[in-house]
Design an enzyme around this catalytic site. Structure first.
Site, PDB file in Angstrom:
ATOM      1  N   HIS A 259     -34.671 -84.345 -21.287  1.00 31.30           N
ATOM      2  CA  HIS A 259     -34.267 -84.224 -22.761  1.00 31.30           C
ATOM      3  C   HIS A 259     -34.626 -82.867 -23.251  1.00 31.30           C
ATOM      4  CE1 HIS A 259     -33.310 -87.965 -23.812  1.00 31.30           C
ATOM      5  NE2 HIS A 259     -34.261 -88.745 -23.637  1.00 31.30           N
TER       6      HIS A 259
ATOM      7  N   LYS B 119     -30.797 -90.811 -28.108  1.00 32.24           N
ATOM      8  CA  LYS B 119     -29.947 -91.717 -28.987  1.00 32.24           C
ATOM      9  C   LYS B 119     -28.564 -91.209 -28.842  1.00 32.24           C
ATOM     10  CE  LYS B 119     -32.067 -94.412 -29.404  1.00 32.24           C
ATOM     11  NZ  LYS B 119     -32.628 -94.994 -28.055  1.00 32.24           N
ATOM     12  N   SER B 120     -28.193 -90.435 -28.152  1.00 34.30           N
ATOM     13  CA  SER B 120     -26.734 -89.681 -28.175  1.00 34.30           C
ATOM     14  C   SER B 120     -26.055 -90.585 -26.718  1.00 34.30           C
ATOM     15  CB  SER B 120     -26.840 -88.275 -27.738  1.00 34.30           C
ATOM     16  OG  SER B 120     -27.706 -87.589 -28.792  1.00 34.30           O
ATOM     17  N   GLY B 121     -26.437 -91.357 -26.305  1.00 37.19           N
ATOM     18  CA  GLY B 121     -25.753 -92.292 -25.091  1.00 37.19           C
ATOM     19  C   GLY B 121     -26.316 -92.013 -23.899  1.00 37.19           C
ATOM     20  N   THR B 122     -27.525 -91.438 -23.860  1.00 41.60           N
ATOM     21  CA  THR B 122     -28.105 -91.243 -22.338  1.00 41.60           C
ATOM     22  C   THR B 122     -28.108 -92.494 -21.620  1.00 41.60           C
ATOM     23  OG1 THR B 122     -29.919 -90.386 -23.924  1.00 41.60           O
ATOM     24  CG2 THR B 122     -30.434 -90.229 -21.629  1.00 41.60           C
ATOM     25  N   THR B 123     -28.339 -93.502 -22.162  1.00 44.13           N
ATOM     26  CA  THR B 123     -28.309 -94.926 -21.410  1.00 44.13           C
ATOM     27  C   THR B 123     -26.932 -95.020 -20.778  1.00 44.13           C
ATOM     28  OG1 THR B 123     -30.116 -95.687 -22.898  1.00 44.13           O
ATOM     29  CG2 THR B 123     -29.197 -97.372 -21.254  1.00 44.13           C
ATOM     30  N   TRP B 124     -25.963 -95.020 -21.731  1.00 40.62           N
ATOM     31  CA  TRP B 124     -24.665 -95.084 -20.996  1.00 40.62           C
ATOM     32  C   TRP B 124     -24.184 -94.224 -20.048  1.00 40.62           C
ATOM     33  CZ3 TRP B 124     -19.892 -94.859 -25.106  1.00 40.62           C
ATOM     34  CH2 TRP B 124     -18.999 -95.498 -24.542  1.00 40.62           C
TER      35      TRP B 124
HETATM   36  P1  A3P Z   1     -26.626 -97.154 -31.780  1.00 40.12           P
HETATM   37  O1  A3P Z   1     -28.195 -97.424 -32.028  1.00 40.12           O
HETATM   38  O2  A3P Z   1     -26.033 -96.427 -32.687  1.00 40.12           O
HETATM   39  O3  A3P Z   1     -26.238 -98.594 -31.277  1.00 40.12           O
HETATM   40  P2  A3P Z   1     -29.799 -93.395 -25.798  1.00 40.12           P
HETATM   41  O4  A3P Z   1     -29.330 -94.083 -24.595  1.00 40.12           O
HETATM   42  O5  A3P Z   1     -29.653 -92.002 -25.717  1.00 40.12           O
HETATM   43  O6  A3P Z   1     -31.228 -93.909 -26.455  1.00 40.12           O
HETATM   44  O7  A3P Z   1     -28.581 -93.880 -27.189  1.00 40.12           O
HETATM   45  C1  A3P Z   1     -28.706 -95.288 -27.709  1.00 40.12           C
HETATM   46  C2  A3P Z   1     -27.518 -95.500 -28.275  1.00 40.12           C
HETATM   47  O8  A3P Z   1     -26.391 -95.592 -27.255  1.00 40.12           O
HETATM   48  C3  A3P Z   1     -27.729 -96.727 -29.013  1.00 40.12           C
HETATM   49  O9  A3P Z   1     -26.681 -96.414 -30.122  1.00 40.12           O
HETATM   50  C4  A3P Z   1     -27.048 -97.699 -28.013  1.00 40.12           C
HETATM   51  O10 A3P Z   1     -26.707 -98.916 -28.643  1.00 40.12           O
HETATM   52  C5  A3P Z   1     -26.055 -96.935 -27.525  1.00 40.12           C
HETATM   53  N1  A3P Z   1     -25.439 -97.357 -26.093  1.00 40.12           N
HETATM   54  C6  A3P Z   1     -26.217 -97.632 -25.058  1.00 40.12           C
HETATM   55  N2  A3P Z   1     -25.753 -98.358 -24.118  1.00 40.12           N
HETATM   56  C7  A3P Z   1     -24.288 -98.203 -24.655  1.00 40.12           C
HETATM   57  C8  A3P Z   1     -23.125 -98.496 -23.633  1.00 40.12           C
HETATM   58  N3  A3P Z   1     -23.102 -98.931 -22.622  1.00 40.12           N
HETATM   59  N4  A3P Z   1     -21.970 -98.258 -24.417  1.00 40.12           N
HETATM   60  C9  A3P Z   1     -21.990 -97.634 -25.735  1.00 40.12           C
HETATM   61  N5  A3P Z   1     -23.069 -97.571 -26.410  1.00 40.12           N
HETATM   62  C10 A3P Z   1     -24.226 -97.679 -25.641  1.00 40.12           C
END
Ligand code: A3P
Length: 305
Positions: free
Chosen positions: A110, A48-53
């Site tokens: 992770h 939940k730190s921006g992994t997907t991004w």
């Molecule tokens: P929030 O729940 O605060 O919105 P992970 O990818 O590590 O699981 O983290 C998920 C967090 O990254 C979520 O935060 C999600 O909304 C945010 N996120 C996912 N894709 C993103 C993107 N393209 N740009 C910015 N934040 C993103």
């Protein structure tokens, strides 16, 4: 056998960190059997730190010569389906999929730095770590767990309970401060080995950070690409607004071990959402814990004040 803590996700404590039961065997198998290649790129985070991004940005950047952005795989695949999640693949006996990937591989885990097999530290491969304000990571994690808890076998956790568990560091892949600190320290020692990015930094200046990322992985943007707006296009392609709008990210589940709606990886995508969930007193309590744990490391910037 290590004792099982029910917690948010049933986890066991191993070498200083809590790891979800379903992934722990995967992590152990990685420790024993995984051999890094010198050109591997690892994308690593506390969840939940921006992994997907980060997955989307790194994948788009590294494959930009292969695929025109207008017909990019990210338009029809969830970022998690573009970058192999090693913990999971090793856990479900599909390590061969990782081995079969052509070089340069982009691999995600992770795992804490101290768990990585020697071939990672010892070969030329590189690590990009993304860190986030623990307060926002907690809020994001809580929403994610709530999303999962729609499945009958998961129980709902009130935010206050999640907060207390988080403060104790007893969360899956945690404690977050130790996780980030290990990578932070290594990034200071070996700048060519570990790039330490911050979620908040990416929000503030995504273009500059994507350029840093590209240079770090050895495929910097040419002047021509920069003048043609390539970096901005990658940032737009990977933006949360764009990702959310894509059909592929609206429906369906991801993950064979802990299935979760693909849409739940894209929620708000902002900084400071903790203000909507915790009192200033709670935030200060967490600040004090974080400050104490990170003291003297130079890793700062997450104070609520
Ligand atoms: P929030 O729940 O605060 O919105 P992970 O990818 O590590 O699981 O983290 C998920 C967090 O990254 C979520 O935060 C999600 O909304 C945010 N996120 C996912 N894709 C993103 C993107 N393209 N740009 C910015 N934040 C993103």
């Amino acid at each position: 056998t290590l004792p099982l803590e029910k917690g948010w996700v049933p986890s066991r404590k191993y070498q200083g960190f809590w790891y979800p039961e379903g992934f722990l065997l995967g992590a152990m198998a990685i420790q024993q059997r995984f051999k890094a290649r010198p050109d591997d790129i690892f994308l690593i985070s506390f969840p939940k730190s921006g992994t997907t991004w980060l997955k989307a940005l790194a994948f788009a950047t590294m494959t930009r010569k292969q695929y025109p952005l207008a017909r990019h795989p990210l338009l029809s695949l969830n970022p998690h389906d573009c970058v192999a999640y090693m913990d999971e693949l090793f856990a479900i006996g599909q390590a061969s999929k990782v081995e079969a990937l052509p070089s340069p591989r982009i691999l995600a885990t992770h795992m804490p730095y101290s768990w990585l097999p020697d071939s990672v530290a010892g070969s030329g491969c590189r690590i990009i770590y993304i860190a986030r304000d623990p307060k926002d990571a907690l809020v994001s994690y809580w929403h994610f767990i709530m999303e999962r808890s729609r499945s009958p076998e998961m129980k709902k956790i009130p935010f206050m309970e999640a907060f207390e568990t988080f403060c104790e560091g007893k969360v899956p892949f945690g404690p977050i401060w130790d996780h980030s600190l290990e990578y932070w320290r290594e990034s200071l020692k070996r700048t060519e080995k570990v790039l330490f990015l911050r979620y908040e930094g990416l929000l503030e200046d995504p273009v500059a950070n994507v350029k840093r990322l590209a240079e770090f992985v050895g495929c910097p943007f040419s002047e021509e690409e920069q003048e043609g707006g390539m970096v901005e296009e990658i940032v737009r392609l990977c933006s949360i607004e764009n990702m959310k709008s894509l059909e592929v990210n609206k429906d369906g589940k991801h993950g064979p071990i802990y299935p979760v709606a693909k849409s739940s990886f894209f929620r708000k995508g902002t900084k400071g959402d903790w203000r909507n969930h915790m009192s200033l007193e709670m935030a200060r309590r967490l600040d004090v814990i974080i400050e104490e744990k990170l003291q003297g490391s130079g890793l700062t910037g997450w104070s609520s004040q």
